[in-house]
Design a protein around this motif. Structure first.
Motif, mmCIF file in Angstrom:
data_model
loop_
_atom_site.group_PDB
_atom_site.id
_atom_site.type_symbol
_atom_site.label_atom_id
_atom_site.label_comp_id
_atom_site.label_asym_id
_atom_site.label_seq_id
_atom_site.Cartn_x
_atom_site.Cartn_y
_atom_site.Cartn_z
ATOM 1 N N GLY A 155 11.210 7.123 3.123
ATOM 2 C CA GLY A 155 11.120 7.868 4.373
ATOM 3 C C GLY A 155 10.182 9.059 4.272
ATOM 4 N N ILE A 156 10.202 9.740 3.120
ATOM 5 C CA ILE A 156 9.374 10.934 2.935
ATOM 6 C C ILE A 156 7.895 10.587 2.906
ATOM 7 N N VAL A 157 7.533 9.501 2.212
ATOM 8 C CA VAL A 157 6.113 9.175 2.048
ATOM 9 C C VAL A 157 5.542 8.457 3.265
ATOM 10 N N PHE A 158 6.414 7.945 4.136
ATOM 11 C CA PHE A 158 5.916 7.169 5.277
ATOM 12 C C PHE A 158 5.136 8.034 6.268
ATOM 13 N N LEU A 159 5.673 9.200 6.631
ATOM 14 C CA LEU A 159 5.053 10.012 7.682
ATOM 15 C C LEU A 159 3.637 10.461 7.321
ATOM 16 N N ILE A 198 0.932 5.072 -2.583
ATOM 17 C CA ILE A 198 2.211 5.755 -2.825
ATOM 18 C C ILE A 198 3.341 5.044 -2.091
ATOM 19 N N VAL A 199 3.067 4.586 -0.861
ATOM 20 C CA VAL A 199 4.061 3.812 -0.120
ATOM 21 C C VAL A 199 4.417 2.540 -0.897
ATOM 22 N N ALA A 200 3.394 1.881 -1.440
ATOM 23 C CA ALA A 200 3.644 0.666 -2.220
ATOM 24 C C ALA A 200 4.512 0.969 -3.437
#
Length: 223
Positions: free
Chosen positions: A71-75, A23-25
């Motif tokens: 930013g949302i998917v990083f944490l 998802i980050v990718a």
């Protein structure tokens, strides 16, 4: 540990971390698309730094949305990956406790200490890789090449540092020419981040597979 002494599988955490990295990718790909849109829009008037304000506003809006998504998917991705990292450290510590220079708590704490987090997790990852390497054969020690660790960590650190640089350039940009150059820097950081996510999945899958083969072998756990 399971009742028979076999370390508990972390494949569920591995799957969750891998999905979150994917998802980050995807968020990086969205950011690249949005950045390329701004980059081309500013340059489309025969190389001059000029563009219709309405189209620029729409491009900036998409770029901001892409940044928010990142930013949302990083944490959650960071939480899942560190959880996998910690449990893998616990399990590999059962295989070869003498290979580790730090206690298992550092598998979490090492990520949280400023500056030290550019080095400590890497050292732990190298130790885990050595502990999960196949047992010696015919009296000869064996250790799997650590290039997946080096590749993942090199890309992760590079993307983090270059992302900070790109952010400072973008924040200080005032003219369209400066914004265009800063967006290009951000796009390079996004490419590095995308590559780091792919490398992280490969590293995690390889390490988990190595550990599980060694842990479930009939040979003793000593290395």
């Amino acid at each position: 540990m399971l009742p028979n002494g076999t370390p508990r599988s972390v494949r569920g955490l591995l799957a969750a971390a891998s999905v979150s990295l994917a998802i980050v990718a995807l968020s990086d790909i969205l950011a690249l698309f949005a950045g390329a849109r701004i980059y081309l829009l500013i340059d489309e008037d025969q190389g001059f730094a000029a563009a219709p304000q309405q189209r620029l506003d729409a491009a900036y809006s998409l770029y901001q949305t892409a940044g928010n998504v990142q930013g949302i998917v990083f944490l959650p991705c960071a939480v899942l990956f560190i959880a996998w990292f910690y449990w893998t450290r616990r399990n590999t510590g059962l295989l070869a406790p003498d290979r580790f220079r730090k206690g298992q708590g550092w598998a979490i704490g090492g990520w949280l200490i400023p500056l030290a987090n550019f080095w400590l997790p890497y050292r732990i990852a190298v130790d885990m890789w050595g502990a999960a390497s196949p047992l010696p054969a015919d009296g000869e020690p064996y250790r799997a090449g650590i290039w997946p660790v080096n590749l993942w960590w090199g890309l992760l650190v590079s993307s983090s540092l270059y992302g900070l640089y790109a952010s400072s350039r973008y924040e200080s940009a005032e003219t369209l020419t400066e914004i265009r150059a800063a967006v290009m820097q951000y796009m390079a950081a996004d490419v590095l981040d995308l590559a780091a996510a792919v490398a992280a999945v490969y590293f995690a899958v390889r390490l988990t597979s190595m550990h599980w083969r060694k842990a479930t072998a009939s040979s003793p756990y000593s290395a």
